[in-house]
Each structure stands twice: as C-alpha cells, then as structure tokens.
Design an enzyme around this catalytic site. Structure first.
Site, short mmCIF file in Angstrom:
data_model
loop_
_atom_site.label_atom_id
_atom_site.label_comp_id
_atom_site.label_asym_id
_atom_site.label_seq_id
_atom_site.Cartn_x
_atom_site.Cartn_y
_atom_site.Cartn_z
N SER A 182 44.16 -1.53 -20.67
CA SER A 182 43.76 -2.48 -21.71
C SER A 182 42.46 -3.17 -21.34
CB SER A 182 44.86 -3.53 -21.92
OG SER A 182 46.01 -2.97 -22.49
N LEU A 200 38.98 -10.46 -33.10
CA LEU A 200 39.22 -10.06 -34.48
C LEU A 200 40.54 -10.63 -35.00
CD1 LEU A 200 38.49 -8.38 -37.02
CD2 LEU A 200 39.73 -6.45 -35.97
N GLU A 243 43.77 -12.69 -36.00
CA GLU A 243 44.06 -14.09 -36.25
C GLU A 243 45.55 -14.27 -36.53
OE1 GLU A 243 39.68 -15.12 -38.19
OE2 GLU A 243 41.51 -15.63 -39.29
N GLY A 278 46.59 -10.44 -38.52
CA GLY A 278 47.36 -9.32 -38.01
C GLY A 278 46.84 -7.99 -38.54
N ALA A 284 38.76 2.32 -29.52
CA ALA A 284 39.81 1.85 -28.62
C ALA A 284 41.12 2.62 -28.82
CB ALA A 284 40.03 0.36 -28.81
N ARG A 309 69.85 11.06 -6.68
CA ARG A 309 71.06 10.28 -6.97
C ARG A 309 72.28 11.19 -7.03
NH1 ARG A 309 74.83 6.52 -7.17
NH2 ARG A 309 75.23 5.48 -9.17
N GLU A 332 46.32 -3.08 -32.06
CA GLU A 332 45.32 -2.16 -32.63
C GLU A 332 45.94 -1.21 -33.65
OE1 GLU A 332 42.32 -0.75 -30.00
OE2 GLU A 332 42.80 -2.29 -28.51
N THR A 341 49.87 -1.27 -35.84
CA THR A 341 51.27 -0.97 -35.58
C THR A 341 51.58 0.47 -35.99
OG1 THR A 341 51.99 -1.65 -37.78
CG2 THR A 341 51.88 -3.37 -36.08
#
Length: 387
Positions: free
Chosen positions: A95, A135, A137, A141, A246, A272, A367, A369
C-alpha cells in the site's frame, strides 16, 4: 519434473531476465527485512518507516517512471512483481509503495508540468519526500463526484476547504495530492505539510492494515499558489486515471498475500499430525489446497496478461476492474481458508494467515469495492450504467 506449488502454470518461465531479477531482489528484501518484523509491527499498529529508505534504494518508489526523474524505468510486469512480493510480506508495504508511486508520483508526472516534476519527483523516488492521495471523503466513498472539498481562486492562489478520510500515509506525508471541486471542475493540487490550515489526524482502532498509517486530512482556508495546481488534470478523469494505475498494482499484490497463505497451509498440513497421519493426507484437505492453487494460478495468468496489455499501451480500465475484483476476492478467500486449516493456531500472529485475511478486508474494499468493479464490468457488457 515436479511443479512449483505456488506456480503450477510455470508463469515465471514467461518472465524476461529483468523481470526475474526484479522479483528476486524484492523477494529477498521481503524475506530478510519485512517478514522478521511485520507481525510485531502489525500487533503494535506501527508502520515500519525504517524500511522506506531501503525500498527507495531498491528502486521501488516510482519504479516505472523515467530515470531522469529518479524513477526506475521499469515495465508494467516488473512493477506488478514488486507489488506481489511486497504484499507477500504485508499489504501495508505494498500500500505504501502503491500510494507513493501510483497515486502521488504518477499524477505529478502525468498531469504536472516540468517544473513540478523536477521539484518533487526525485525526492519522492529517493524516499526523502512521502506523499499521500486525498480523494476519498466521508460522504463520498464510491461516488467521488459527491466530493465536498472546494478550491476557489483568490488572486494568483487557490484556497482549499474540506476534509478527506481513510488516507494512507496521511500523517507522515510531506505532501498531499488533493482533489477538489472548482468552478472549472475537479482539479488536483499539491499541498505541502506545514501549509497553514492543513492538518492531519490518524485513524485508530483499526483491525486491518495495522502496519499502515491511515489518516484524515483537514483543509481550513489552505492557501496554495497556482504553481501547485496540476495543469493537466481537469475533471474526474484525473483522479480516476491515478486509481487505474494503483488498481493495477493491487491486482498483482493480492497474489502475493495468497501465495504466502498457501505456502503456510502446505507447510502446516504436511507437519500437523491428526488421527495418526499428516493433515495433508486427508482428501478434504487436499481438495481445499488444490482449490487454493487453482485460484492463485488463474490470478497469476490474468495478472500477467494485464501487464502485457499495459506494456503494449492497450490496457482498459474495465480490464483492471476485472482483475482487481477477481484477484482480491481470490486472495481473501484463500487467506480465510488457510486460517481455517490452521485451526486454533490460525488466529495467532505467529502465522501469517489471519494478518493477511484482515488486511485483505481493506484491500478488497479500497480503490473500488468488489461491487463497484462488478458494475464496471456489467456496464462494459451491457452498455448500460447501473451506478
């Protein structure tokens, strides 16, 4: 000849020498420097800022930008591999690099003038200046057109008023690339730390991205000269273009988190002992591991093709939306299933699965949903806007 469990389609054989070298260098950095400290940093809610100079030294900040501005001049696939190996360590590191490179350095390079590029990019590439991207707010969203932050001309300056929320790097940033409504439309501004009226506040009580700085930004009559307005960006096309860059990196990064979880699940299931045999000897466990590998392989092939399209200059935002949606969904599902296979041990930070699962709850949200990206693809298919 056995196949690599986390690369069943031998995607690495499709990489060129430079891409392989980049991946190996970042993988070594992640193994040697990130993994030994990241669980503690996550638990403490601390961003490992001491790694910034090392990441800059490896050329990870602005990796695809021209070398004349301090960038690495790398291709899109190399940048994707950087994101993948960093997120194999933790989403916080990827990120940080995404914000610095794609959301801050990219708009200054793409929408700024030569003076602005020379003023800020070399220092950002060197890790001497940290950026953030303003960007989102509280009331915006997924609808950036609803932004309330305003910028108005006063003489030869601009005066900004408003607030931004959920901003990565906010309180440690030396400069913020801020988007605001003006009489002309949405414009981008570079606001430097210390400007009167500009303040930040960290967002606490996070259960995700705990090793990342997340902040609110406040602008109360913040006056910036016109020389700090990005001349090449007007309208939402500017910030949305940054988000495309991004999201591309996120599509690769999520694979790294999933690979880390698969490796952990394979190791745990092989050691295991349950009912007198390894957990991995059970059919149900093998089916679950195979399902993880299938989904990771699909994401790897998708990401590589996305990178090739970007290198060829043919990348479309819808393709990035599909990749971001698919690969984040894949990684979150893999992390959750890995956590379950580890049983009670899976909730401990001694293992990576719970940390990746918690981080990916943010990655699948920010960035764009999953639903937003589904609607982007739906619009492409039908020609009808359902937003």
């Amino acid at each position: 000849m056995s196949l690599a469990p986390d690369d069943l389609f031998d995607v690495q054989s499709l990489l060129n020498d430079e891409q392989l070298a980049v991946r190996e260098a970042v993988a070594r950095f992640t193994d040697a420097r990130v993994l030994p400290l990241i669980a503690e940093a996550f638990e403490q809610g601390r961003f490992p800022r001491e790694l910034v100079a090392e990441m800059a030294g490896l050329g990870l900040l602005g990796a695809t930008l021209p070398t004349e501005y301090g960038g690495g001049g790398l291709d899109a696939v190399s940048y994707g591999l950087i994101c993948q190996e960093l997120e194999r360590g933790d989403s916080a590191l990827r990120s940080f690099v995404s914000v610095q490179s794609s959301l801050c350095m990219y708009p200054i390079f793409a929408y700024g003038n030569e003076e602005q590029r020379r003023r800020w990019l070399p220092g950002m590439a060197a890790g001497e200046l940290i950026g953030c991207f303003g960007l989102t707010e509280a009331e915006g969203g997924s609808d950036p057109a609803a932004m309330r932050t305003r910028a108005r001309r006063v003489g030869g300056d601009w005066v900004l008023d408003g607030a931004k929320l959920w901003i990565t790097n906010g309180s440690i940033a030396d400069l913020a690339v801020v988007w605001a409504q003006t009489e002309e439309g949405v414009r981008g501004f570079v606001v430097e730390r210390g400007t009167p009226g500009f303040s930040t506040q960290d967002i606490g009580q996070k259960m995700s991205l705990r090793a990342s700085v997340t902040s609110a930004l406040f602008f109360d009559g913040v006056r910036v000269p016109d020389a700090q307005c990005l001349p090449g960006a007007l309208g939402l096309k500017g910030p949305l273009g940054c988000l495309t860059q991004a999201r591309y990196g996120i599509s690769w990064g999520a694979i790294g988190a999933a690979v880390a979880c698969l490796r952990e699940a394979l190791d745990y299931a092989g050691q295991r002992q349950l009912f007198g045999r390894p957990l991995a000897a059970n059919q149900a466990v093998q089916v679950r591991l195979a399902e993880m590998a299938r989904r990771i392989t699909t994401a790897q092939v998708l990401a590589l093709q996305l990178g090739q399209l970007k290198n060829a200059g043919r990348l479309q935002p819808t393709q990035v939306s599909l990749a971001k949606w698919n690969n984040c969904r894949m990684a979150l599902d893999v992390a959750r299933d890995c956590r379950d296979l580890l049983g009670a041990a899976g909730i401990s930070l001694a293992h990576a699965a719970i940390r990746h699962a918690l981080n990916l709850e943010s990655v699948i949200t920010y960035e764009g949903t999953q639903t937003i990206h589904q609607l982007v693809v739906g619009r492409e298919l039908t020609g009808l806007n359902a937003f």
